[in-house]
Design a protein around this motif. Structure first.
Motif, mmCIF file in Angstrom:
data_model
loop_
_atom_site.group_PDB
_atom_site.id
_atom_site.type_symbol
_atom_site.label_atom_id
_atom_site.label_comp_id
_atom_site.label_asym_id
_atom_site.label_seq_id
_atom_site.Cartn_x
_atom_site.Cartn_y
_atom_site.Cartn_z
ATOM 1 N N SER A 34 -3.955 -11.943 -2.246
ATOM 2 C CA SER A 34 -3.200 -10.155 -2.087
ATOM 3 C C SER A 34 -1.815 -11.264 -2.665
ATOM 4 O O SER A 34 -2.202 -11.934 -1.825
ATOM 5 C CB SER A 34 -3.193 -9.966 -0.496
ATOM 6 O OG SER A 34 -1.565 -9.147 -0.601
ATOM 7 N N SER A 55 2.535 -9.317 1.064
ATOM 8 C CA SER A 55 2.089 -8.297 2.546
ATOM 9 C C SER A 55 2.080 -7.019 2.437
ATOM 10 O O SER A 55 3.351 -6.502 1.643
ATOM 11 C CB SER A 55 3.358 -9.201 3.899
ATOM 12 O OG SER A 55 3.864 -8.757 3.140
ATOM 13 N N GLN A 86 0.292 -2.994 3.793
ATOM 14 C CA GLN A 86 -0.813 -2.147 4.716
ATOM 15 C C GLN A 86 -2.101 -1.925 3.160
ATOM 16 O O GLN A 86 -1.045 -1.303 1.994
ATOM 17 C CB GLN A 86 -0.425 -0.822 5.658
ATOM 18 C CG GLN A 86 -1.511 -0.463 6.390
ATOM 19 C CD GLN A 86 -0.854 0.982 7.399
ATOM 20 O OE1 GLN A 86 0.200 1.417 6.716
ATOM 21 N NE2 GLN A 86 -1.610 0.771 8.429
ATOM 22 N N ARG A 116 -3.583 -4.849 7.865
ATOM 23 C CA ARG A 116 -2.927 -4.283 6.502
ATOM 24 C C ARG A 116 -2.987 -6.658 6.036
ATOM 25 O O ARG A 116 -3.440 -7.995 7.274
ATOM 26 C CB ARG A 116 -1.484 -5.455 8.006
ATOM 27 C CG ARG A 116 -0.307 -6.128 7.399
ATOM 28 C CD ARG A 116 0.874 -5.914 8.570
ATOM 29 N NE ARG A 116 2.708 -6.179 7.784
ATOM 30 C CZ ARG A 116 3.028 -5.717 7.073
ATOM 31 N NH1 ARG A 116 2.735 -4.060 7.026
ATOM 32 N NH2 ARG A 116 4.138 -6.250 6.583
ATOM 33 N N VAL A 117 -2.146 -6.951 5.522
ATOM 34 C CA VAL A 117 -2.822 -8.163 4.366
ATOM 35 C C VAL A 117 -1.732 -9.381 4.297
ATOM 36 O O VAL A 117 -0.520 -8.222 4.422
ATOM 37 C CB VAL A 117 -3.435 -7.906 3.224
ATOM 38 C CG1 VAL A 117 -5.119 -6.955 3.516
ATOM 39 C CG2 VAL A 117 -2.755 -7.104 2.322
ATOM 40 N N ALA A 118 -1.722 -10.577 3.907
ATOM 41 C CA ALA A 118 -0.540 -11.085 4.117
ATOM 42 C C ALA A 118 -1.080 -12.007 2.560
ATOM 43 O O ALA A 118 -1.775 -12.052 2.533
ATOM 44 C CB ALA A 118 -0.432 -12.788 5.256
ATOM 45 N N PRO A 119 0.301 -12.590 2.519
ATOM 46 C CA PRO A 119 -0.053 -13.422 0.625
ATOM 47 C C PRO A 119 -0.917 -14.693 0.653
ATOM 48 O O PRO A 119 -0.872 -15.533 2.124
ATOM 49 C CB PRO A 119 0.899 -14.001 0.309
ATOM 50 C CG PRO A 119 2.182 -13.456 1.131
ATOM 51 C CD PRO A 119 1.460 -12.396 2.522
ATOM 52 N N SER A 139 -3.964 -13.951 1.443
ATOM 53 C CA SER A 139 -5.417 -13.246 1.971
ATOM 54 C C SER A 139 -6.836 -13.311 1.092
ATOM 55 O O SER A 139 -6.384 -11.918 -0.049
ATOM 56 C CB SER A 139 -4.917 -11.887 3.020
ATOM 57 O OG SER A 139 -4.455 -12.382 3.341
#
Length: 382
Positions: free
Chosen positions: A70, A73, A75, A268-271, A273
């Protein structure tokens, strides 16, 4: 008669023994010749066939897999693929909630509009400041005239006071009249000072207006509304916001098979991931681990024949050597072998040799990463 028979019998026996020895010797020679011929054939096979190839069954399928990560950031709103699914380049893999990205884009566009308006305002300020400079010139001229006028009045008041002082000494005028003349002189001096102050103030206003004009011109000189630095910065922020918005839709970078999918809807993902991996089945290669003693004549570009445990010996793959690893497996191990010990035993090392496979054969008989292969390199090929 008996003596003749006794003499003939030993002779016949000796002849029979000689014939038997000759037959036995002939069989031995034939056997030796057969062994020599077989040995020569085996040697020829080894020299002309087996000696021109090297083989290993310590070979495995590999591929340069693509990690899908990703870039923003948010959902996870939608996941459109699952493990083992075939995908094409550009297919949508997942969608991240766009709300934050849309708000960021709106803010960036507002900042861009504000920067353009400020440029327009700065351009208008230049015209206003130019007008102020022209007005200040008139004010200076007016103040200068007032100074001249006050100077004349002061000189007149000085003459009047001087003359009345002389008259007061002879008693021709009263002291009250002399005091009135002195008061007029002081008023004329004060008026001159006020006029000079007004002139200085007008000149200061002109200098301030000129400074503001110069500063304003420095901001907009040589630029247009779309090339001024503030507008360029705001435009870059808009472009970044648009890029972040587009990155909420995650697409496949190449053709392949989905594996190791780790995301779920609502997560929820972060940059950075890792969401899943794409294995390009049409770009698979083989890493064949040959013994170091086998690599003397192996060169880049030589042809290779491979078989897979998946399909057996009935399916052959053809490829060519495209490179050698920079080191042996032991050299890059997590805990490298420590040979500087007293109980060291020499172990033959293996060096990975990369073999590129024929894409058409891969389409007919697909392989998967990690499968075992048997590789044979033709040393006579170039």
């Amino acid at each position: 008669m008996t003596d003749a028979q006794n003499t003939t019998a030993p002779q016949a026996s000796e002849a029979t023994n000689d014939a038997a020895m000759k037959v036995k010797r002939k069989k031995m020679l034939t056997l030796v010749a057969a062994i020599v011929i077989i040995a020569a054939i085996l040697y020829a096979l080894w020299v002309f066939v087996f000696h021109n190839t090297v083989n290993t069954d310590n070979a495995y399928v590999g591929a340069d897999t693509a990690e899908i990560t990703s870039m923003v950031s948010g959902q996870v709103e939608e996941v459109r693929v699952s493990d083992t699914q075939q995908v094409k380049k550009g297919d949508i893999l997942a969608v991240i909630d766009k709300s934050d990205a849309q708000i960021a884009l709106a803010q960036a566009e507002a900042q861009l509009a504000k920067a353009k308006r400020q440029y327009t305002q700065s351009s208008a300020n230049s015209s206003s400041l130019t007008s102020q400079i022209l007005v200040s010139k008139d004010d200076i001229n007016s103040a200068n005239a007032q100074v001249i006028q006050a100077q004349v009045l002061l000189e007149k008041a000085q003459d009047e006071y001087k003359r009345r002082t002389q008259l007061a000494a002879s008693g021709a005028i009263s002291k009250e009249e002399l005091a009135t003349s002195l008061s007029s002189l002081n008023n004329a001096q004060a008026s001159l000072n006020v006029a000079k102050a007004g002139l200085a103030q007008a000149e200061s206003k002109q200098k301030a207006a000129q400074s503001n004009l110069d500063a304003n011109e420095a901001l907009i000189k040589g630029t247009s509304q779309n090339s001024t630095p503030d507008v360029l910065v705001a435009q870059a922020q808009v472009d970044q916001a648009k890029l972040d918005l587009s990155r909420t839709v995650i697409r496949a970078p190449l053709d392949g098979v989905i594996t190791n999918r780790t995301i779920q809807v609502g997560q929820r993902v972060a940059p950075g991931s890792v969401l899943m991996m794409v294995v390009p089945l049409n770009q698979i290669y083989v890493n064949a681990n040959f013994k170091e003693s086998q690599l003397k004549k192996v060169r880049v570009g030589q042809a290779a024949t491979l078989t897979s445990d998946l399909y057996g010996d009935s399916v052959e793959y053809h490829g060519k050597v495209i490179g050698f690893s920079g080191g042996t497996g032991a050299a890059f191990a997590l805990i490298p072998a420590q040979n500087a010990t007293g109980n060291w035993i020499k172990v033959v090392q293996r060096l990975p040799v990369r073999i590129q496979l024929d894409p058409k054969e891969l389409q007919e008989h697909p392989l998967r990463v990690g499968l075992s292969m048997d590789a044979t390199i033709d040393l006579k090929s170039k």
